[in-house]
Motif scaffolding. Structure first.
Motif, PDB file in Angstrom:
ATOM      1  N   TYR A  36       0.858  -1.173   0.000  1.00 32.74           N
ATOM      2  CA  TYR A  36       0.000   0.000   0.000  1.00 32.74           C
ATOM      3  C   TYR A  36       0.903   1.234   0.000  1.00 32.74           C
ATOM      4  CZ  TYR A  36      -3.608  -3.360   1.152  1.00 32.74           C
ATOM      5  OH  TYR A  36      -4.457  -4.439   1.120  1.00 32.74           O
ATOM      6  N   TRP A  37       0.736   2.052  -1.029  1.00 30.31           N
ATOM      7  CA  TRP A  37       1.499   3.275  -1.202  1.00 30.31           C
ATOM      8  C   TRP A  37       0.548   4.455  -1.034  1.00 30.31           C
ATOM      9  CZ3 TRP A  37       6.750   3.205  -2.953  1.00 30.31           C
ATOM     10  CH2 TRP A  37       7.241   1.922  -3.249  1.00 30.31           C
ATOM     11  N   VAL A  38       1.011   5.562  -0.443  1.00 27.74           N
ATOM     12  CA  VAL A  38       0.152   6.725  -0.233  1.00 27.74           C
ATOM     13  C   VAL A  38       0.778   7.966  -0.865  1.00 27.74           C
ATOM     14  CG1 VAL A  38      -0.941   5.813   1.843  1.00 27.74           C
ATOM     15  CG2 VAL A  38       1.161   7.151   2.055  1.00 27.74           C
ATOM     16  N   SER A  39      -0.114   8.900  -1.268  1.00 28.65           N
ATOM     17  CA  SER A  39       0.335  10.136  -1.901  1.00 28.65           C
ATOM     18  C   SER A  39      -0.733  11.208  -1.701  1.00 28.65           C
ATOM     19  CB  SER A  39       0.563   9.911  -3.396  1.00 28.65           C
ATOM     20  OG  SER A  39       0.831  11.127  -4.067  1.00 28.65           O
ATOM     21  N   ASP A  40      -0.280  12.448  -1.549  1.00 28.31           N
ATOM     22  CA  ASP A  40      -1.213  13.572  -1.489  1.00 28.31           C
ATOM     23  C   ASP A  40      -1.446  14.185  -2.865  1.00 28.31           C
ATOM     24  OD1 ASP A  40      -1.439  13.218   1.226  1.00 28.31           O
ATOM     25  OD2 ASP A  40      -0.060  14.850   1.746  1.00 28.31           O
ATOM     26  N   ASP A  41      -0.494  13.959  -3.805  1.00 28.07           N
ATOM     27  CA  ASP A  41      -0.598  14.608  -5.117  1.00 28.07           C
ATOM     28  C   ASP A  41      -0.769  13.632  -6.288  1.00 28.07           C
ATOM     29  OD1 ASP A  41       1.926  13.478  -5.391  1.00 28.07           O
ATOM     30  OD2 ASP A  41       2.997  15.385  -5.434  1.00 28.07           O
ATOM     31  N   GLY A  42      -0.702  12.327  -6.043  1.00 24.82           N
ATOM     32  CA  GLY A  42      -0.859  11.343  -7.120  1.00 24.82           C
ATOM     33  C   GLY A  42       0.385  11.172  -7.970  1.00 24.82           C
ATOM     34  N   VAL A  43       1.473  11.832  -7.589  1.00 28.30           N
ATOM     35  CA  VAL A  43       2.731  11.729  -8.334  1.00 28.30           C
ATOM     36  C   VAL A  43       3.811  11.083  -7.472  1.00 28.30           C
ATOM     37  CG1 VAL A  43       4.547  13.041  -9.512  1.00 28.30           C
ATOM     38  CG2 VAL A  43       2.158  13.738  -9.747  1.00 28.30           C
ATOM     39  N   ASP A  44       4.031  11.664  -6.314  1.00 27.86           N
ATOM     40  CA  ASP A  44       5.048  11.159  -5.398  1.00 27.86           C
ATOM     41  C   ASP A  44       4.392  10.255  -4.362  1.00 27.86           C
ATOM     42  OD1 ASP A  44       7.244  12.632  -6.529  1.00 27.86           O
ATOM     43  OD2 ASP A  44       6.383  14.426  -5.597  1.00 27.86           O
ATOM     44  N   TYR A  45       4.724   8.955  -4.425  1.00 27.34           N
ATOM     45  CA  TYR A  45       4.143   7.964  -3.514  1.00 27.34           C
ATOM     46  C   TYR A  45       5.181   7.499  -2.499  1.00 27.34           C
ATOM     47  CZ  TYR A  45      -0.103   7.443  -6.261  1.00 27.34           C
ATOM     48  OH  TYR A  45      -1.298   7.667  -6.891  1.00 27.34           O
ATOM     49  N   LYS A  46       4.699   7.193  -1.309  1.00 27.36           N
ATOM     50  CA  LYS A  46       5.546   6.667  -0.244  1.00 27.36           C
ATOM     51  C   LYS A  46       4.968   5.308   0.172  1.00 27.36           C
ATOM     52  CE  LYS A  46       5.050   7.910   4.063  1.00 27.36           C
ATOM     53  NZ  LYS A  46       4.944   8.624   5.318  1.00 27.36           N
ATOM     54  N   LEU A  47       5.835   4.308   0.283  1.00 26.66           N
ATOM     55  CA  LEU A  47       5.377   2.985   0.716  1.00 26.66           C
ATOM     56  C   LEU A  47       4.920   3.070   2.170  1.00 26.66           C
ATOM     57  CD1 LEU A  47       5.022  -0.070   0.223  1.00 26.66           C
ATOM     58  CD2 LEU A  47       7.406  -0.351   0.942  1.00 26.66           C
ATOM     59  N   ALA A  48       3.650   2.729   2.400  1.00 24.34           N
ATOM     60  CA  ALA A  48       3.089   2.767   3.756  1.00 24.34           C
ATOM     61  C   ALA A  48       3.325   1.442   4.473  1.00 24.34           C
ATOM     62  CB  ALA A  48       1.604   3.091   3.704  1.00 24.34           C
ATOM     63  N   THR A  49       3.079   0.321   3.756  1.00 25.61           N
ATOM     64  CA  THR A  49       3.259  -0.991   4.375  1.00 25.61           C
ATOM     65  C   THR A  49       3.166  -2.095   3.336  1.00 25.61           C
ATOM     66  OG1 THR A  49       2.554  -2.383   6.238  1.00 25.61           O
ATOM     67  CG2 THR A  49       0.815  -1.368   4.936  1.00 25.61           C
ATOM     68  N   THR A  50       3.652  -3.270   3.714  1.00 28.00           N
ATOM     69  CA  THR A  50       3.572  -4.475   2.889  1.00 28.00           C
ATOM     70  C   THR A  50       2.952  -5.579   3.731  1.00 28.00           C
ATOM     71  OG1 THR A  50       5.569  -3.854   1.658  1.00 28.00           O
ATOM     72  CG2 THR A  50       4.904  -6.176   1.573  1.00 28.00           C
TER      73      THR A  50
END
Length: 109
Positions: A36-50
């Motif tokens: 699960y990856w999260v982003s506020d802008d839909g461009v830069d994503y950060k891995l939240a968890t696996t």
């Protein structure tokens, strides 16, 4: 399998879940893991968890599994990446053929 959820604006997210099916006789195998990856802008994503599968591919019982993970964050976009098992294993009657992921719903709380 990749899916992106746009919630329209940044919102609090407690957890997210992907529902899946395994029926190895029908070539349907749980993903190895779901990210699960999260982003506020839909461009830069950060891995939240696996979340890794809890069921071995050799388990031939037809069953479902939810890949649920707490996120406890604020985000607008959630990218769901399910890693396919790959070719069916040596013990399978159709060894070497592609396996498939069957997912029925993504739940965001």
């Amino acid at each position: 399998m990749i899916a992106v959820i746009d919630m329209g604006r940044v919102k609090p997210v407690k957890q997210v879940s992907l529902g899946t099916l395994q029926d190895s006789g029908a070539w349907i195998v749980f993903p190895q893991y779901v990210q699960y990856w999260v982003s506020d802008d839909g461009v830069d994503y950060k891995l939240a968890t696996t979340v890794k599968t809890k069921v071995d591919v050799k388990d031939t019982e037809v069953q479902t599994q939810d890949f649920t993970a707490p996120l406890n964050t604020n985000t607008r976009y959630i990218k769901v990446v399910a890693k396919q098992y790959g070719p069916l294993p040596e013990w399978h009657e159709s060894k070497g053929s592609p396996s498939y992921i069957f997912a029925d719903e993504i739940i965001v709380e």
